[in-house]
Design an enzyme around this catalytic site. Structure first.
Site, PDB file in Angstrom:
ATOM      1  N   CYS A   1      -8.977  -2.201 -22.509  1.00  0.00           N
ATOM      2  CA  CYS A   1      -9.138  -2.207 -24.232  1.00  0.00           C
ATOM      3  C   CYS A   1     -10.561  -3.263 -25.005  1.00  0.00           C
ATOM      4  O   CYS A   1     -11.132  -3.187 -24.024  1.00  0.00           O
ATOM      5  CB  CYS A   1      -7.570  -2.255 -24.939  1.00  0.00           C
TER       6      CYS A   1
ATOM      7  N   HIS B   1      -4.706   1.843 -22.051  1.00  0.00           N
ATOM      8  CA  HIS B   1      -2.966   2.002 -22.408  1.00  0.00           C
ATOM      9  C   HIS B   1      -2.512   1.997 -21.102  1.00  0.00           C
ATOM     10  O   HIS B   1      -2.478   2.820 -20.686  1.00  0.00           O
ATOM     11  CB  HIS B   1      -3.078   0.955 -24.061  1.00  0.00           C
TER      12      HIS B   1
END
Length: 495
Positions: free
Chosen positions: A342, A440
């Site tokens: 991310c 994630h």
């Protein structure tokens, strides 16, 4: 009628999440319709779930895990209000999964708290209509007398949910009996009457040594001690950064797997100032033979076999911070596998555009670390999505295939500036043993996790340990801890 039990604490980090998850699992195994709940959470470790309207929204990782323990599909009702700290005494306010804005504490309590409370009540009522038991988790200390008129996760929940209260006190840090006594004395009378019992957590040693103190505290308060839980870490995802070392220290996680240190590999994780979703690393730390080491930004990578750059609540400022500390130079001298998750993915790109949207101190364009041929442009809106992707393994996950599931929470949009491998679809880029992805939960996927481990071992020129079995689920371990050490009959829960 729905039974609600509030698992409250004398302080933060006393074991509330563990006990709540264990209770959810135990009740679910008995066939009880149970749901977790936390009216207001503060955490940068979030998961993407559905809102009551079916849209994607964010909740704290602990309630996501507790919902899994309860055997239900998590929605934003289990954590209707989430505060995500971002520095400068501000937090992002998320209500029913949707980001509302960034506020300091004064603005939140003066302008938005009532709206948050209304959402919390609505969520609780929906859960109560559909479940026999709601296991609510408090936040911090229930005895913060400066907040009793606006303590949403503790006092307010106890009242609007008509909850019994189980009070936890951590003995590891000392002063447990004084803390318990003082907490009970400071509670509003209407809340004090709801305390049905207390439990001592994180005890090391012979419980018989506590008997005199337990007798005395029960005599003084009239509150029974329902159990003494030994020190144990079931491996549940951490909710806040209390579990991490301070930013200037080094700490290694993992290693209780019987693998000798000379047969283990080390994955270094830079401790970014605004680190978030560091629970992404916990499946790696649980993998036999893998040690996850959090290192300060001015630390060394000499002993590292791989690097994972984690998520961050503030990509731009953390990029500037790691440059100031010299971590970019340390990374330039490292030749092992690198993964960016991310915000870490954004850091590894060539540039960040419209950086002023995230950081008022940044120029419009900020050069990235340049390991991946991508650029990120920030936007005001946040992207939330649960995803399943097809895996086309290349280094550093060269043996992975099939599909992987996870979730996305980010403001930037990242695109290639020239041809590059995309092993996890358009949510990724990889070249030269460096992988970046918005996914994630990447390492929760066994095939990807094992492929990464094997590539790290191959680069370290050694053989990974034999490990065909996956470890026991953390909430099952939490359930065992609770069942063996807490007198559940005194809590008046369904059998």
């Amino acid at each position: 009628m729905t039974k609600t039990l509030l698992v409250a604490g004398t302080a933060s980090h006393v074991g509330k999440s563990t006990v709540a998850a264990g209770l959810c699992r135990l009740l679910a195994e008995r066939g009880v319709a149970v749901a977790p709940y936390k009216a207001q959470n503060m955490s940068n470790n979030a998961r993407v779930v559905a809102t009551p309207d079916g849209d994607p929204g964010e909740i704290g990782v602990s309630q996501y895990t507790q919902a899994r323990a309860a055997g239900i599909t998590p929605t934003t009702d289990v954590n209707p209000v989430l505060l995500k700290p971002r520095g400068d005494a501000e937090s992002q306010l998320v209500v029913q999964g949707e980001a509302v804005g960034h506020y300091d504490a004064g603005s939140y309590y003066d302008e938005h708290w009532q709206t948050a409370r209304d959402a919390a009540v609505e969520s609780y009522e929906r859960l109560a209509r559909e479940h026999d038991v709601v296991v609510a988790e408090g936040a911090g200390s229930i005895a913060e007398i400066n907040l009793h008129d606006r303590d949403l996760a503790n006092v307010e929940t106890a009242v609007f949910a008509d909850a019994d209260i189980l009070l936890l006190v951590d003995i590891e840090r000392g002063g447990a009996f004084a803390s318990l006594y003082g907490t009970l004395e400071l509670l509003p009378e209407a809340v004090r009457e709801r305390v049905v019992g207390a439990a001592i957590t994180k005890f090391r040693g012979d419980p018989a040594l506590l008997e005199a103190g337990i007798d005395e505290i029960e005599s003084r308060t009239g509150v029974p001690i329902l159990g003494v839980l030994p020190y144990d870490d079931p491996g549940l995802p951490a909710e806040d950064s209390v579990s991490l070392p301070s930013s200037g220290d080094t700490r290694t996680v993992g290693g209780d797997d019987g693998v000798p240190s000379d047969r283990a590999v080390t994955v270094a994780v830079p401790h970014l100032p605004h680190i978030s979703n560091f629970t992404d690393l916990e499946p790696l730390a649980a993998e036999p033979g893998v040690r996850v080491r959090y290192v300060p930004l001015d630390g060394s990578l000499v002993d590292a076999d791989a690097v994972v750059v984690p998520g961050t609540k503030n990509t731009v400022d953390d990029l500037l911070a790691l440059r100031d500390a010299g971590f970019d130079d340390a990374l330039a001298g490292f030749d092992g596998p690198i993964v960016g998750l991310c915000g870490g993915y954004q850091l590894l790109g060539e540039r960040i555009l419209d950086a002023g949207i995230e950081s008022v101190d940044a120029h419009d364009t900020v050069p990235g670390l340049g390991y991946l041929p991508v650029e990120t442009r920030f936007r005001e809106d946040k992207h939330l999505e649960r995803v399943t992707v097809t895996v086309d393994g290349v280094a550093p996950i060269s043996g992975a295939s099939g599909t992987a599931t996870g979730y996305e929470i980010h403001m930037g949009r990242t695109t290639p500036v020239r041809d590059v491998a995309r092993p996890l679809g358009d949510r990724s880029a990889a070249t030269g043993g460096v992988l970046g992805t918005y996914l994630h939960g990447l390492f929760e996927n066994r095939a990807v996790r094992r492929a990464f481990r094997d590539d790290v071992y191959a680069h370290a020129d050694t053989r990974p340990p034999d490990s065909s079995a996956d470890p026991e689920m953390p909430f099952d371990r939490a359930a065992t801890l609770v069942a063996e050490n807490l007198d559940l009959t005194r809590l008046d829960l369904p059998a």
